[in-house]
Design an enzyme around this catalytic site. Structure first.
Site, PDB file in Angstrom:
ATOM      1  CE  LYS A  17      -2.208  -1.188   3.878  1.00  0.00           C
ATOM      2  NZ  LYS A  17      -1.353  -2.170   4.112  1.00  0.00           N
ATOM      3  NE  ARG A  92      -3.582  -1.450  10.459  1.00  0.00           N
ATOM      4  CZ  ARG A  92      -2.424  -0.789   9.566  1.00  0.00           C
ATOM      5  NH1 ARG A  92      -2.476   0.287   9.042  1.00  0.00           N
ATOM      6  NH2 ARG A  92      -1.492  -1.698   9.400  1.00  0.00           N
ATOM      7  NE  ARG A 130       8.562  -2.931   5.520  1.00  0.00           N
ATOM      8  CZ  ARG A 130       7.428  -2.567   5.614  1.00  0.00           C
ATOM      9  NH1 ARG A 130       6.722  -2.229   4.384  1.00  0.00           N
ATOM     10  NH2 ARG A 130       6.845  -2.223   6.756  1.00  0.00           N
ATOM     11  NE  ARG A 163       7.532  -0.422  10.050  1.00  0.00           N
ATOM     12  CZ  ARG A 163       6.779  -0.243   9.113  1.00  0.00           C
ATOM     13  NH1 ARG A 163       6.776   0.748   8.219  1.00  0.00           N
ATOM     14  NH2 ARG A 163       5.473  -0.737   9.507  1.00  0.00           N
ATOM     15  NE  ARG A 174       2.576  -4.722  10.990  1.00  0.00           N
ATOM     16  CZ  ARG A 174       3.573  -4.240  10.015  1.00  0.00           C
ATOM     17  NH1 ARG A 174       4.862  -4.937  10.204  1.00  0.00           N
ATOM     18  NH2 ARG A 174       3.205  -3.416   9.121  1.00  0.00           N
TER      19      ARG A 174
HETATM   20  P1  AMP Z   1       1.280   0.301   9.006  1.00  0.00           P
HETATM   21  O1  AMP Z   1       2.719   0.897   8.738  1.00  0.00           O
HETATM   22  O2  AMP Z   1       0.252   0.949   8.266  1.00  0.00           O
HETATM   23  O3  AMP Z   1       1.274  -1.101   8.958  1.00  0.00           O
HETATM   24  O4  AMP Z   1       1.142   0.722  10.565  1.00  0.00           O
HETATM   25  C1  AMP Z   1       2.074   0.085  11.465  1.00  0.00           C
HETATM   26  C2  AMP Z   1       1.195   0.111  12.697  1.00  0.00           C
HETATM   27  O5  AMP Z   1       0.640   1.357  13.179  1.00  0.00           O
HETATM   28  C3  AMP Z   1       0.068  -1.021  13.005  1.00  0.00           C
HETATM   29  O6  AMP Z   1       0.526  -2.289  13.132  1.00  0.00           O
HETATM   30  C4  AMP Z   1      -0.777  -0.587  13.988  1.00  0.00           C
HETATM   31  O7  AMP Z   1      -0.325  -0.748  15.276  1.00  0.00           O
HETATM   32  C5  AMP Z   1      -0.765   1.089  13.686  1.00  0.00           C
HETATM   33  N1  AMP Z   1      -1.646   1.498  12.894  1.00  0.00           N
HETATM   34  C6  AMP Z   1      -1.686   2.147  11.598  1.00  0.00           C
HETATM   35  N2  AMP Z   1      -2.826   2.520  11.030  1.00  0.00           N
HETATM   36  C7  AMP Z   1      -3.573   2.143  12.007  1.00  0.00           C
HETATM   37  C8  AMP Z   1      -5.087   2.175  11.979  1.00  0.00           C
HETATM   38  N3  AMP Z   1      -5.716   2.990  10.974  1.00  0.00           N
HETATM   39  N4  AMP Z   1      -5.722   1.936  13.171  1.00  0.00           N
HETATM   40  C9  AMP Z   1      -5.040   1.108  14.176  1.00  0.00           C
HETATM   41  N5  AMP Z   1      -3.951   1.090  14.310  1.00  0.00           N
HETATM   42  C10 AMP Z   1      -2.957   1.615  13.100  1.00  0.00           C
END
Ligand code: AMP
Length: 228
Positions: A17, A92, A130, A163, A174
């Site tokens: 994404k 989400r 990554r 990361r 996740r």
């Molecule tokens: P991402 O980089 O989008 O995979 O997000 C990394 C982490 O941020 C996720 O594993 C969640 O802990 C938190 N996070 C990101 N977006 C959301 C969301 N829309 N709702 C809840 N937690 C989020």
């Protein structure tokens, strides 16, 4: 009437994404809104909110809806989102999707959903391979976005790191959170009338995926059939 477009990039963590949003934002002239990036910035700043969510993010769980909803609501009101925006990692949960639906309807924003489909085994291999620059945040993978010098950031020469939430055990968490809390969001959005497209997110270069998405949403927004 405001008819700025919104592209909702939907899919599991590691489905590409963020990569697609970066490729598409210039082509489409839309702001890139990544809740993950916004939350990581807060964690890095060490402010109260950042401290509160750091543990949740490190364990692969989801941050509370109210907090994320407020962040997104503020963000889409910023001037750079006036011509449209790409949502990456939001909504989400169904509760987030309900609020977004309300905001989109109230503000007459037309939205299209693109679901990036990627096999979970590919995702685990992608994310655990990554690397990230701890200084500027640039992301690299073994391929196709490997750095020029192994394990070193192309932009500022920092030694790359894994990361925290890309460790394999966290990736599995996740994906579990995605299955139980995020996957139902797609049905909610479909049921609410938003056009939803499945796009194959593996087995071809990111640029080819971006071209397919561009064509899809070009057609949607040109035809005037996106949800408003
Ligand atoms: P991402 O980089 O989008 O995979 O997000 C990394 C982490 O941020 C996720 O594993 C969640 O802990 C938190 N996070 C990101 N977006 C959301 C969301 N829309 N709702 C809840 N937690 C989020």
């Amino acid at each position: 009437m405001n008819s700025r477009p919104c592209l909702i990039l939907f899919g599991p963590p590691g489905s590409g994404k963020g990569t697609q949003a970066k490729l598409l934002r210039q082509a489409l002239g839309m702001a890139h809104i990544s809740t993950g990036d916004m939350l990581r910035e807060r964690v890095a700043s060490g402010d109260q909110l950042g401290q509160a969510v750091a543990g949740i993010m490190q364990s692969g769980g989801l941050v509370p809806d109210e907090l994320v909803n407020r962040m997104v609501d503020d963000r889409i009101a910023q001037p750079d989102a006036a011509n449209g925006f790409i949502l990456d990692g939001y909504p989400r949960t169904v509760a987030q999707a309900r609020l977004l639906d309300c905001v989109l309807r109230t503000q007459h924003i037309r939205a299209v959903v693109v679901h990036l489909k990627v096999d979970y085994n590919v995702i685990i291999a992608r994310l655990s391979g990554r690397r990230q620059c701890p200084n500027c945040g640039a992301l690299y993978s073994l391929s196709p976005n490997s750095p020029a010098v192994s394990e070193v950031c192309d932009y500022d020469g920092s030694k790359l790191i894994v990361r925290d939430d890309d460790r394999e055990e966290v990736v599995v968490q996740r994906l579990k959170a995605y299955d139980s809390q995020t996957a139902p969001v797609l049905e909610f959005l479909r049921g609410a009338g938003y056009p939803c497209y499945d796009v194959q997110g593996e087995g071809r270069p990111p640029q080819a995926i971006a071209r397919e998405i561009e064509e899809l949403i070009g057609k949607e927004f040109a035809s005037g059939s996106g949800q408003a």
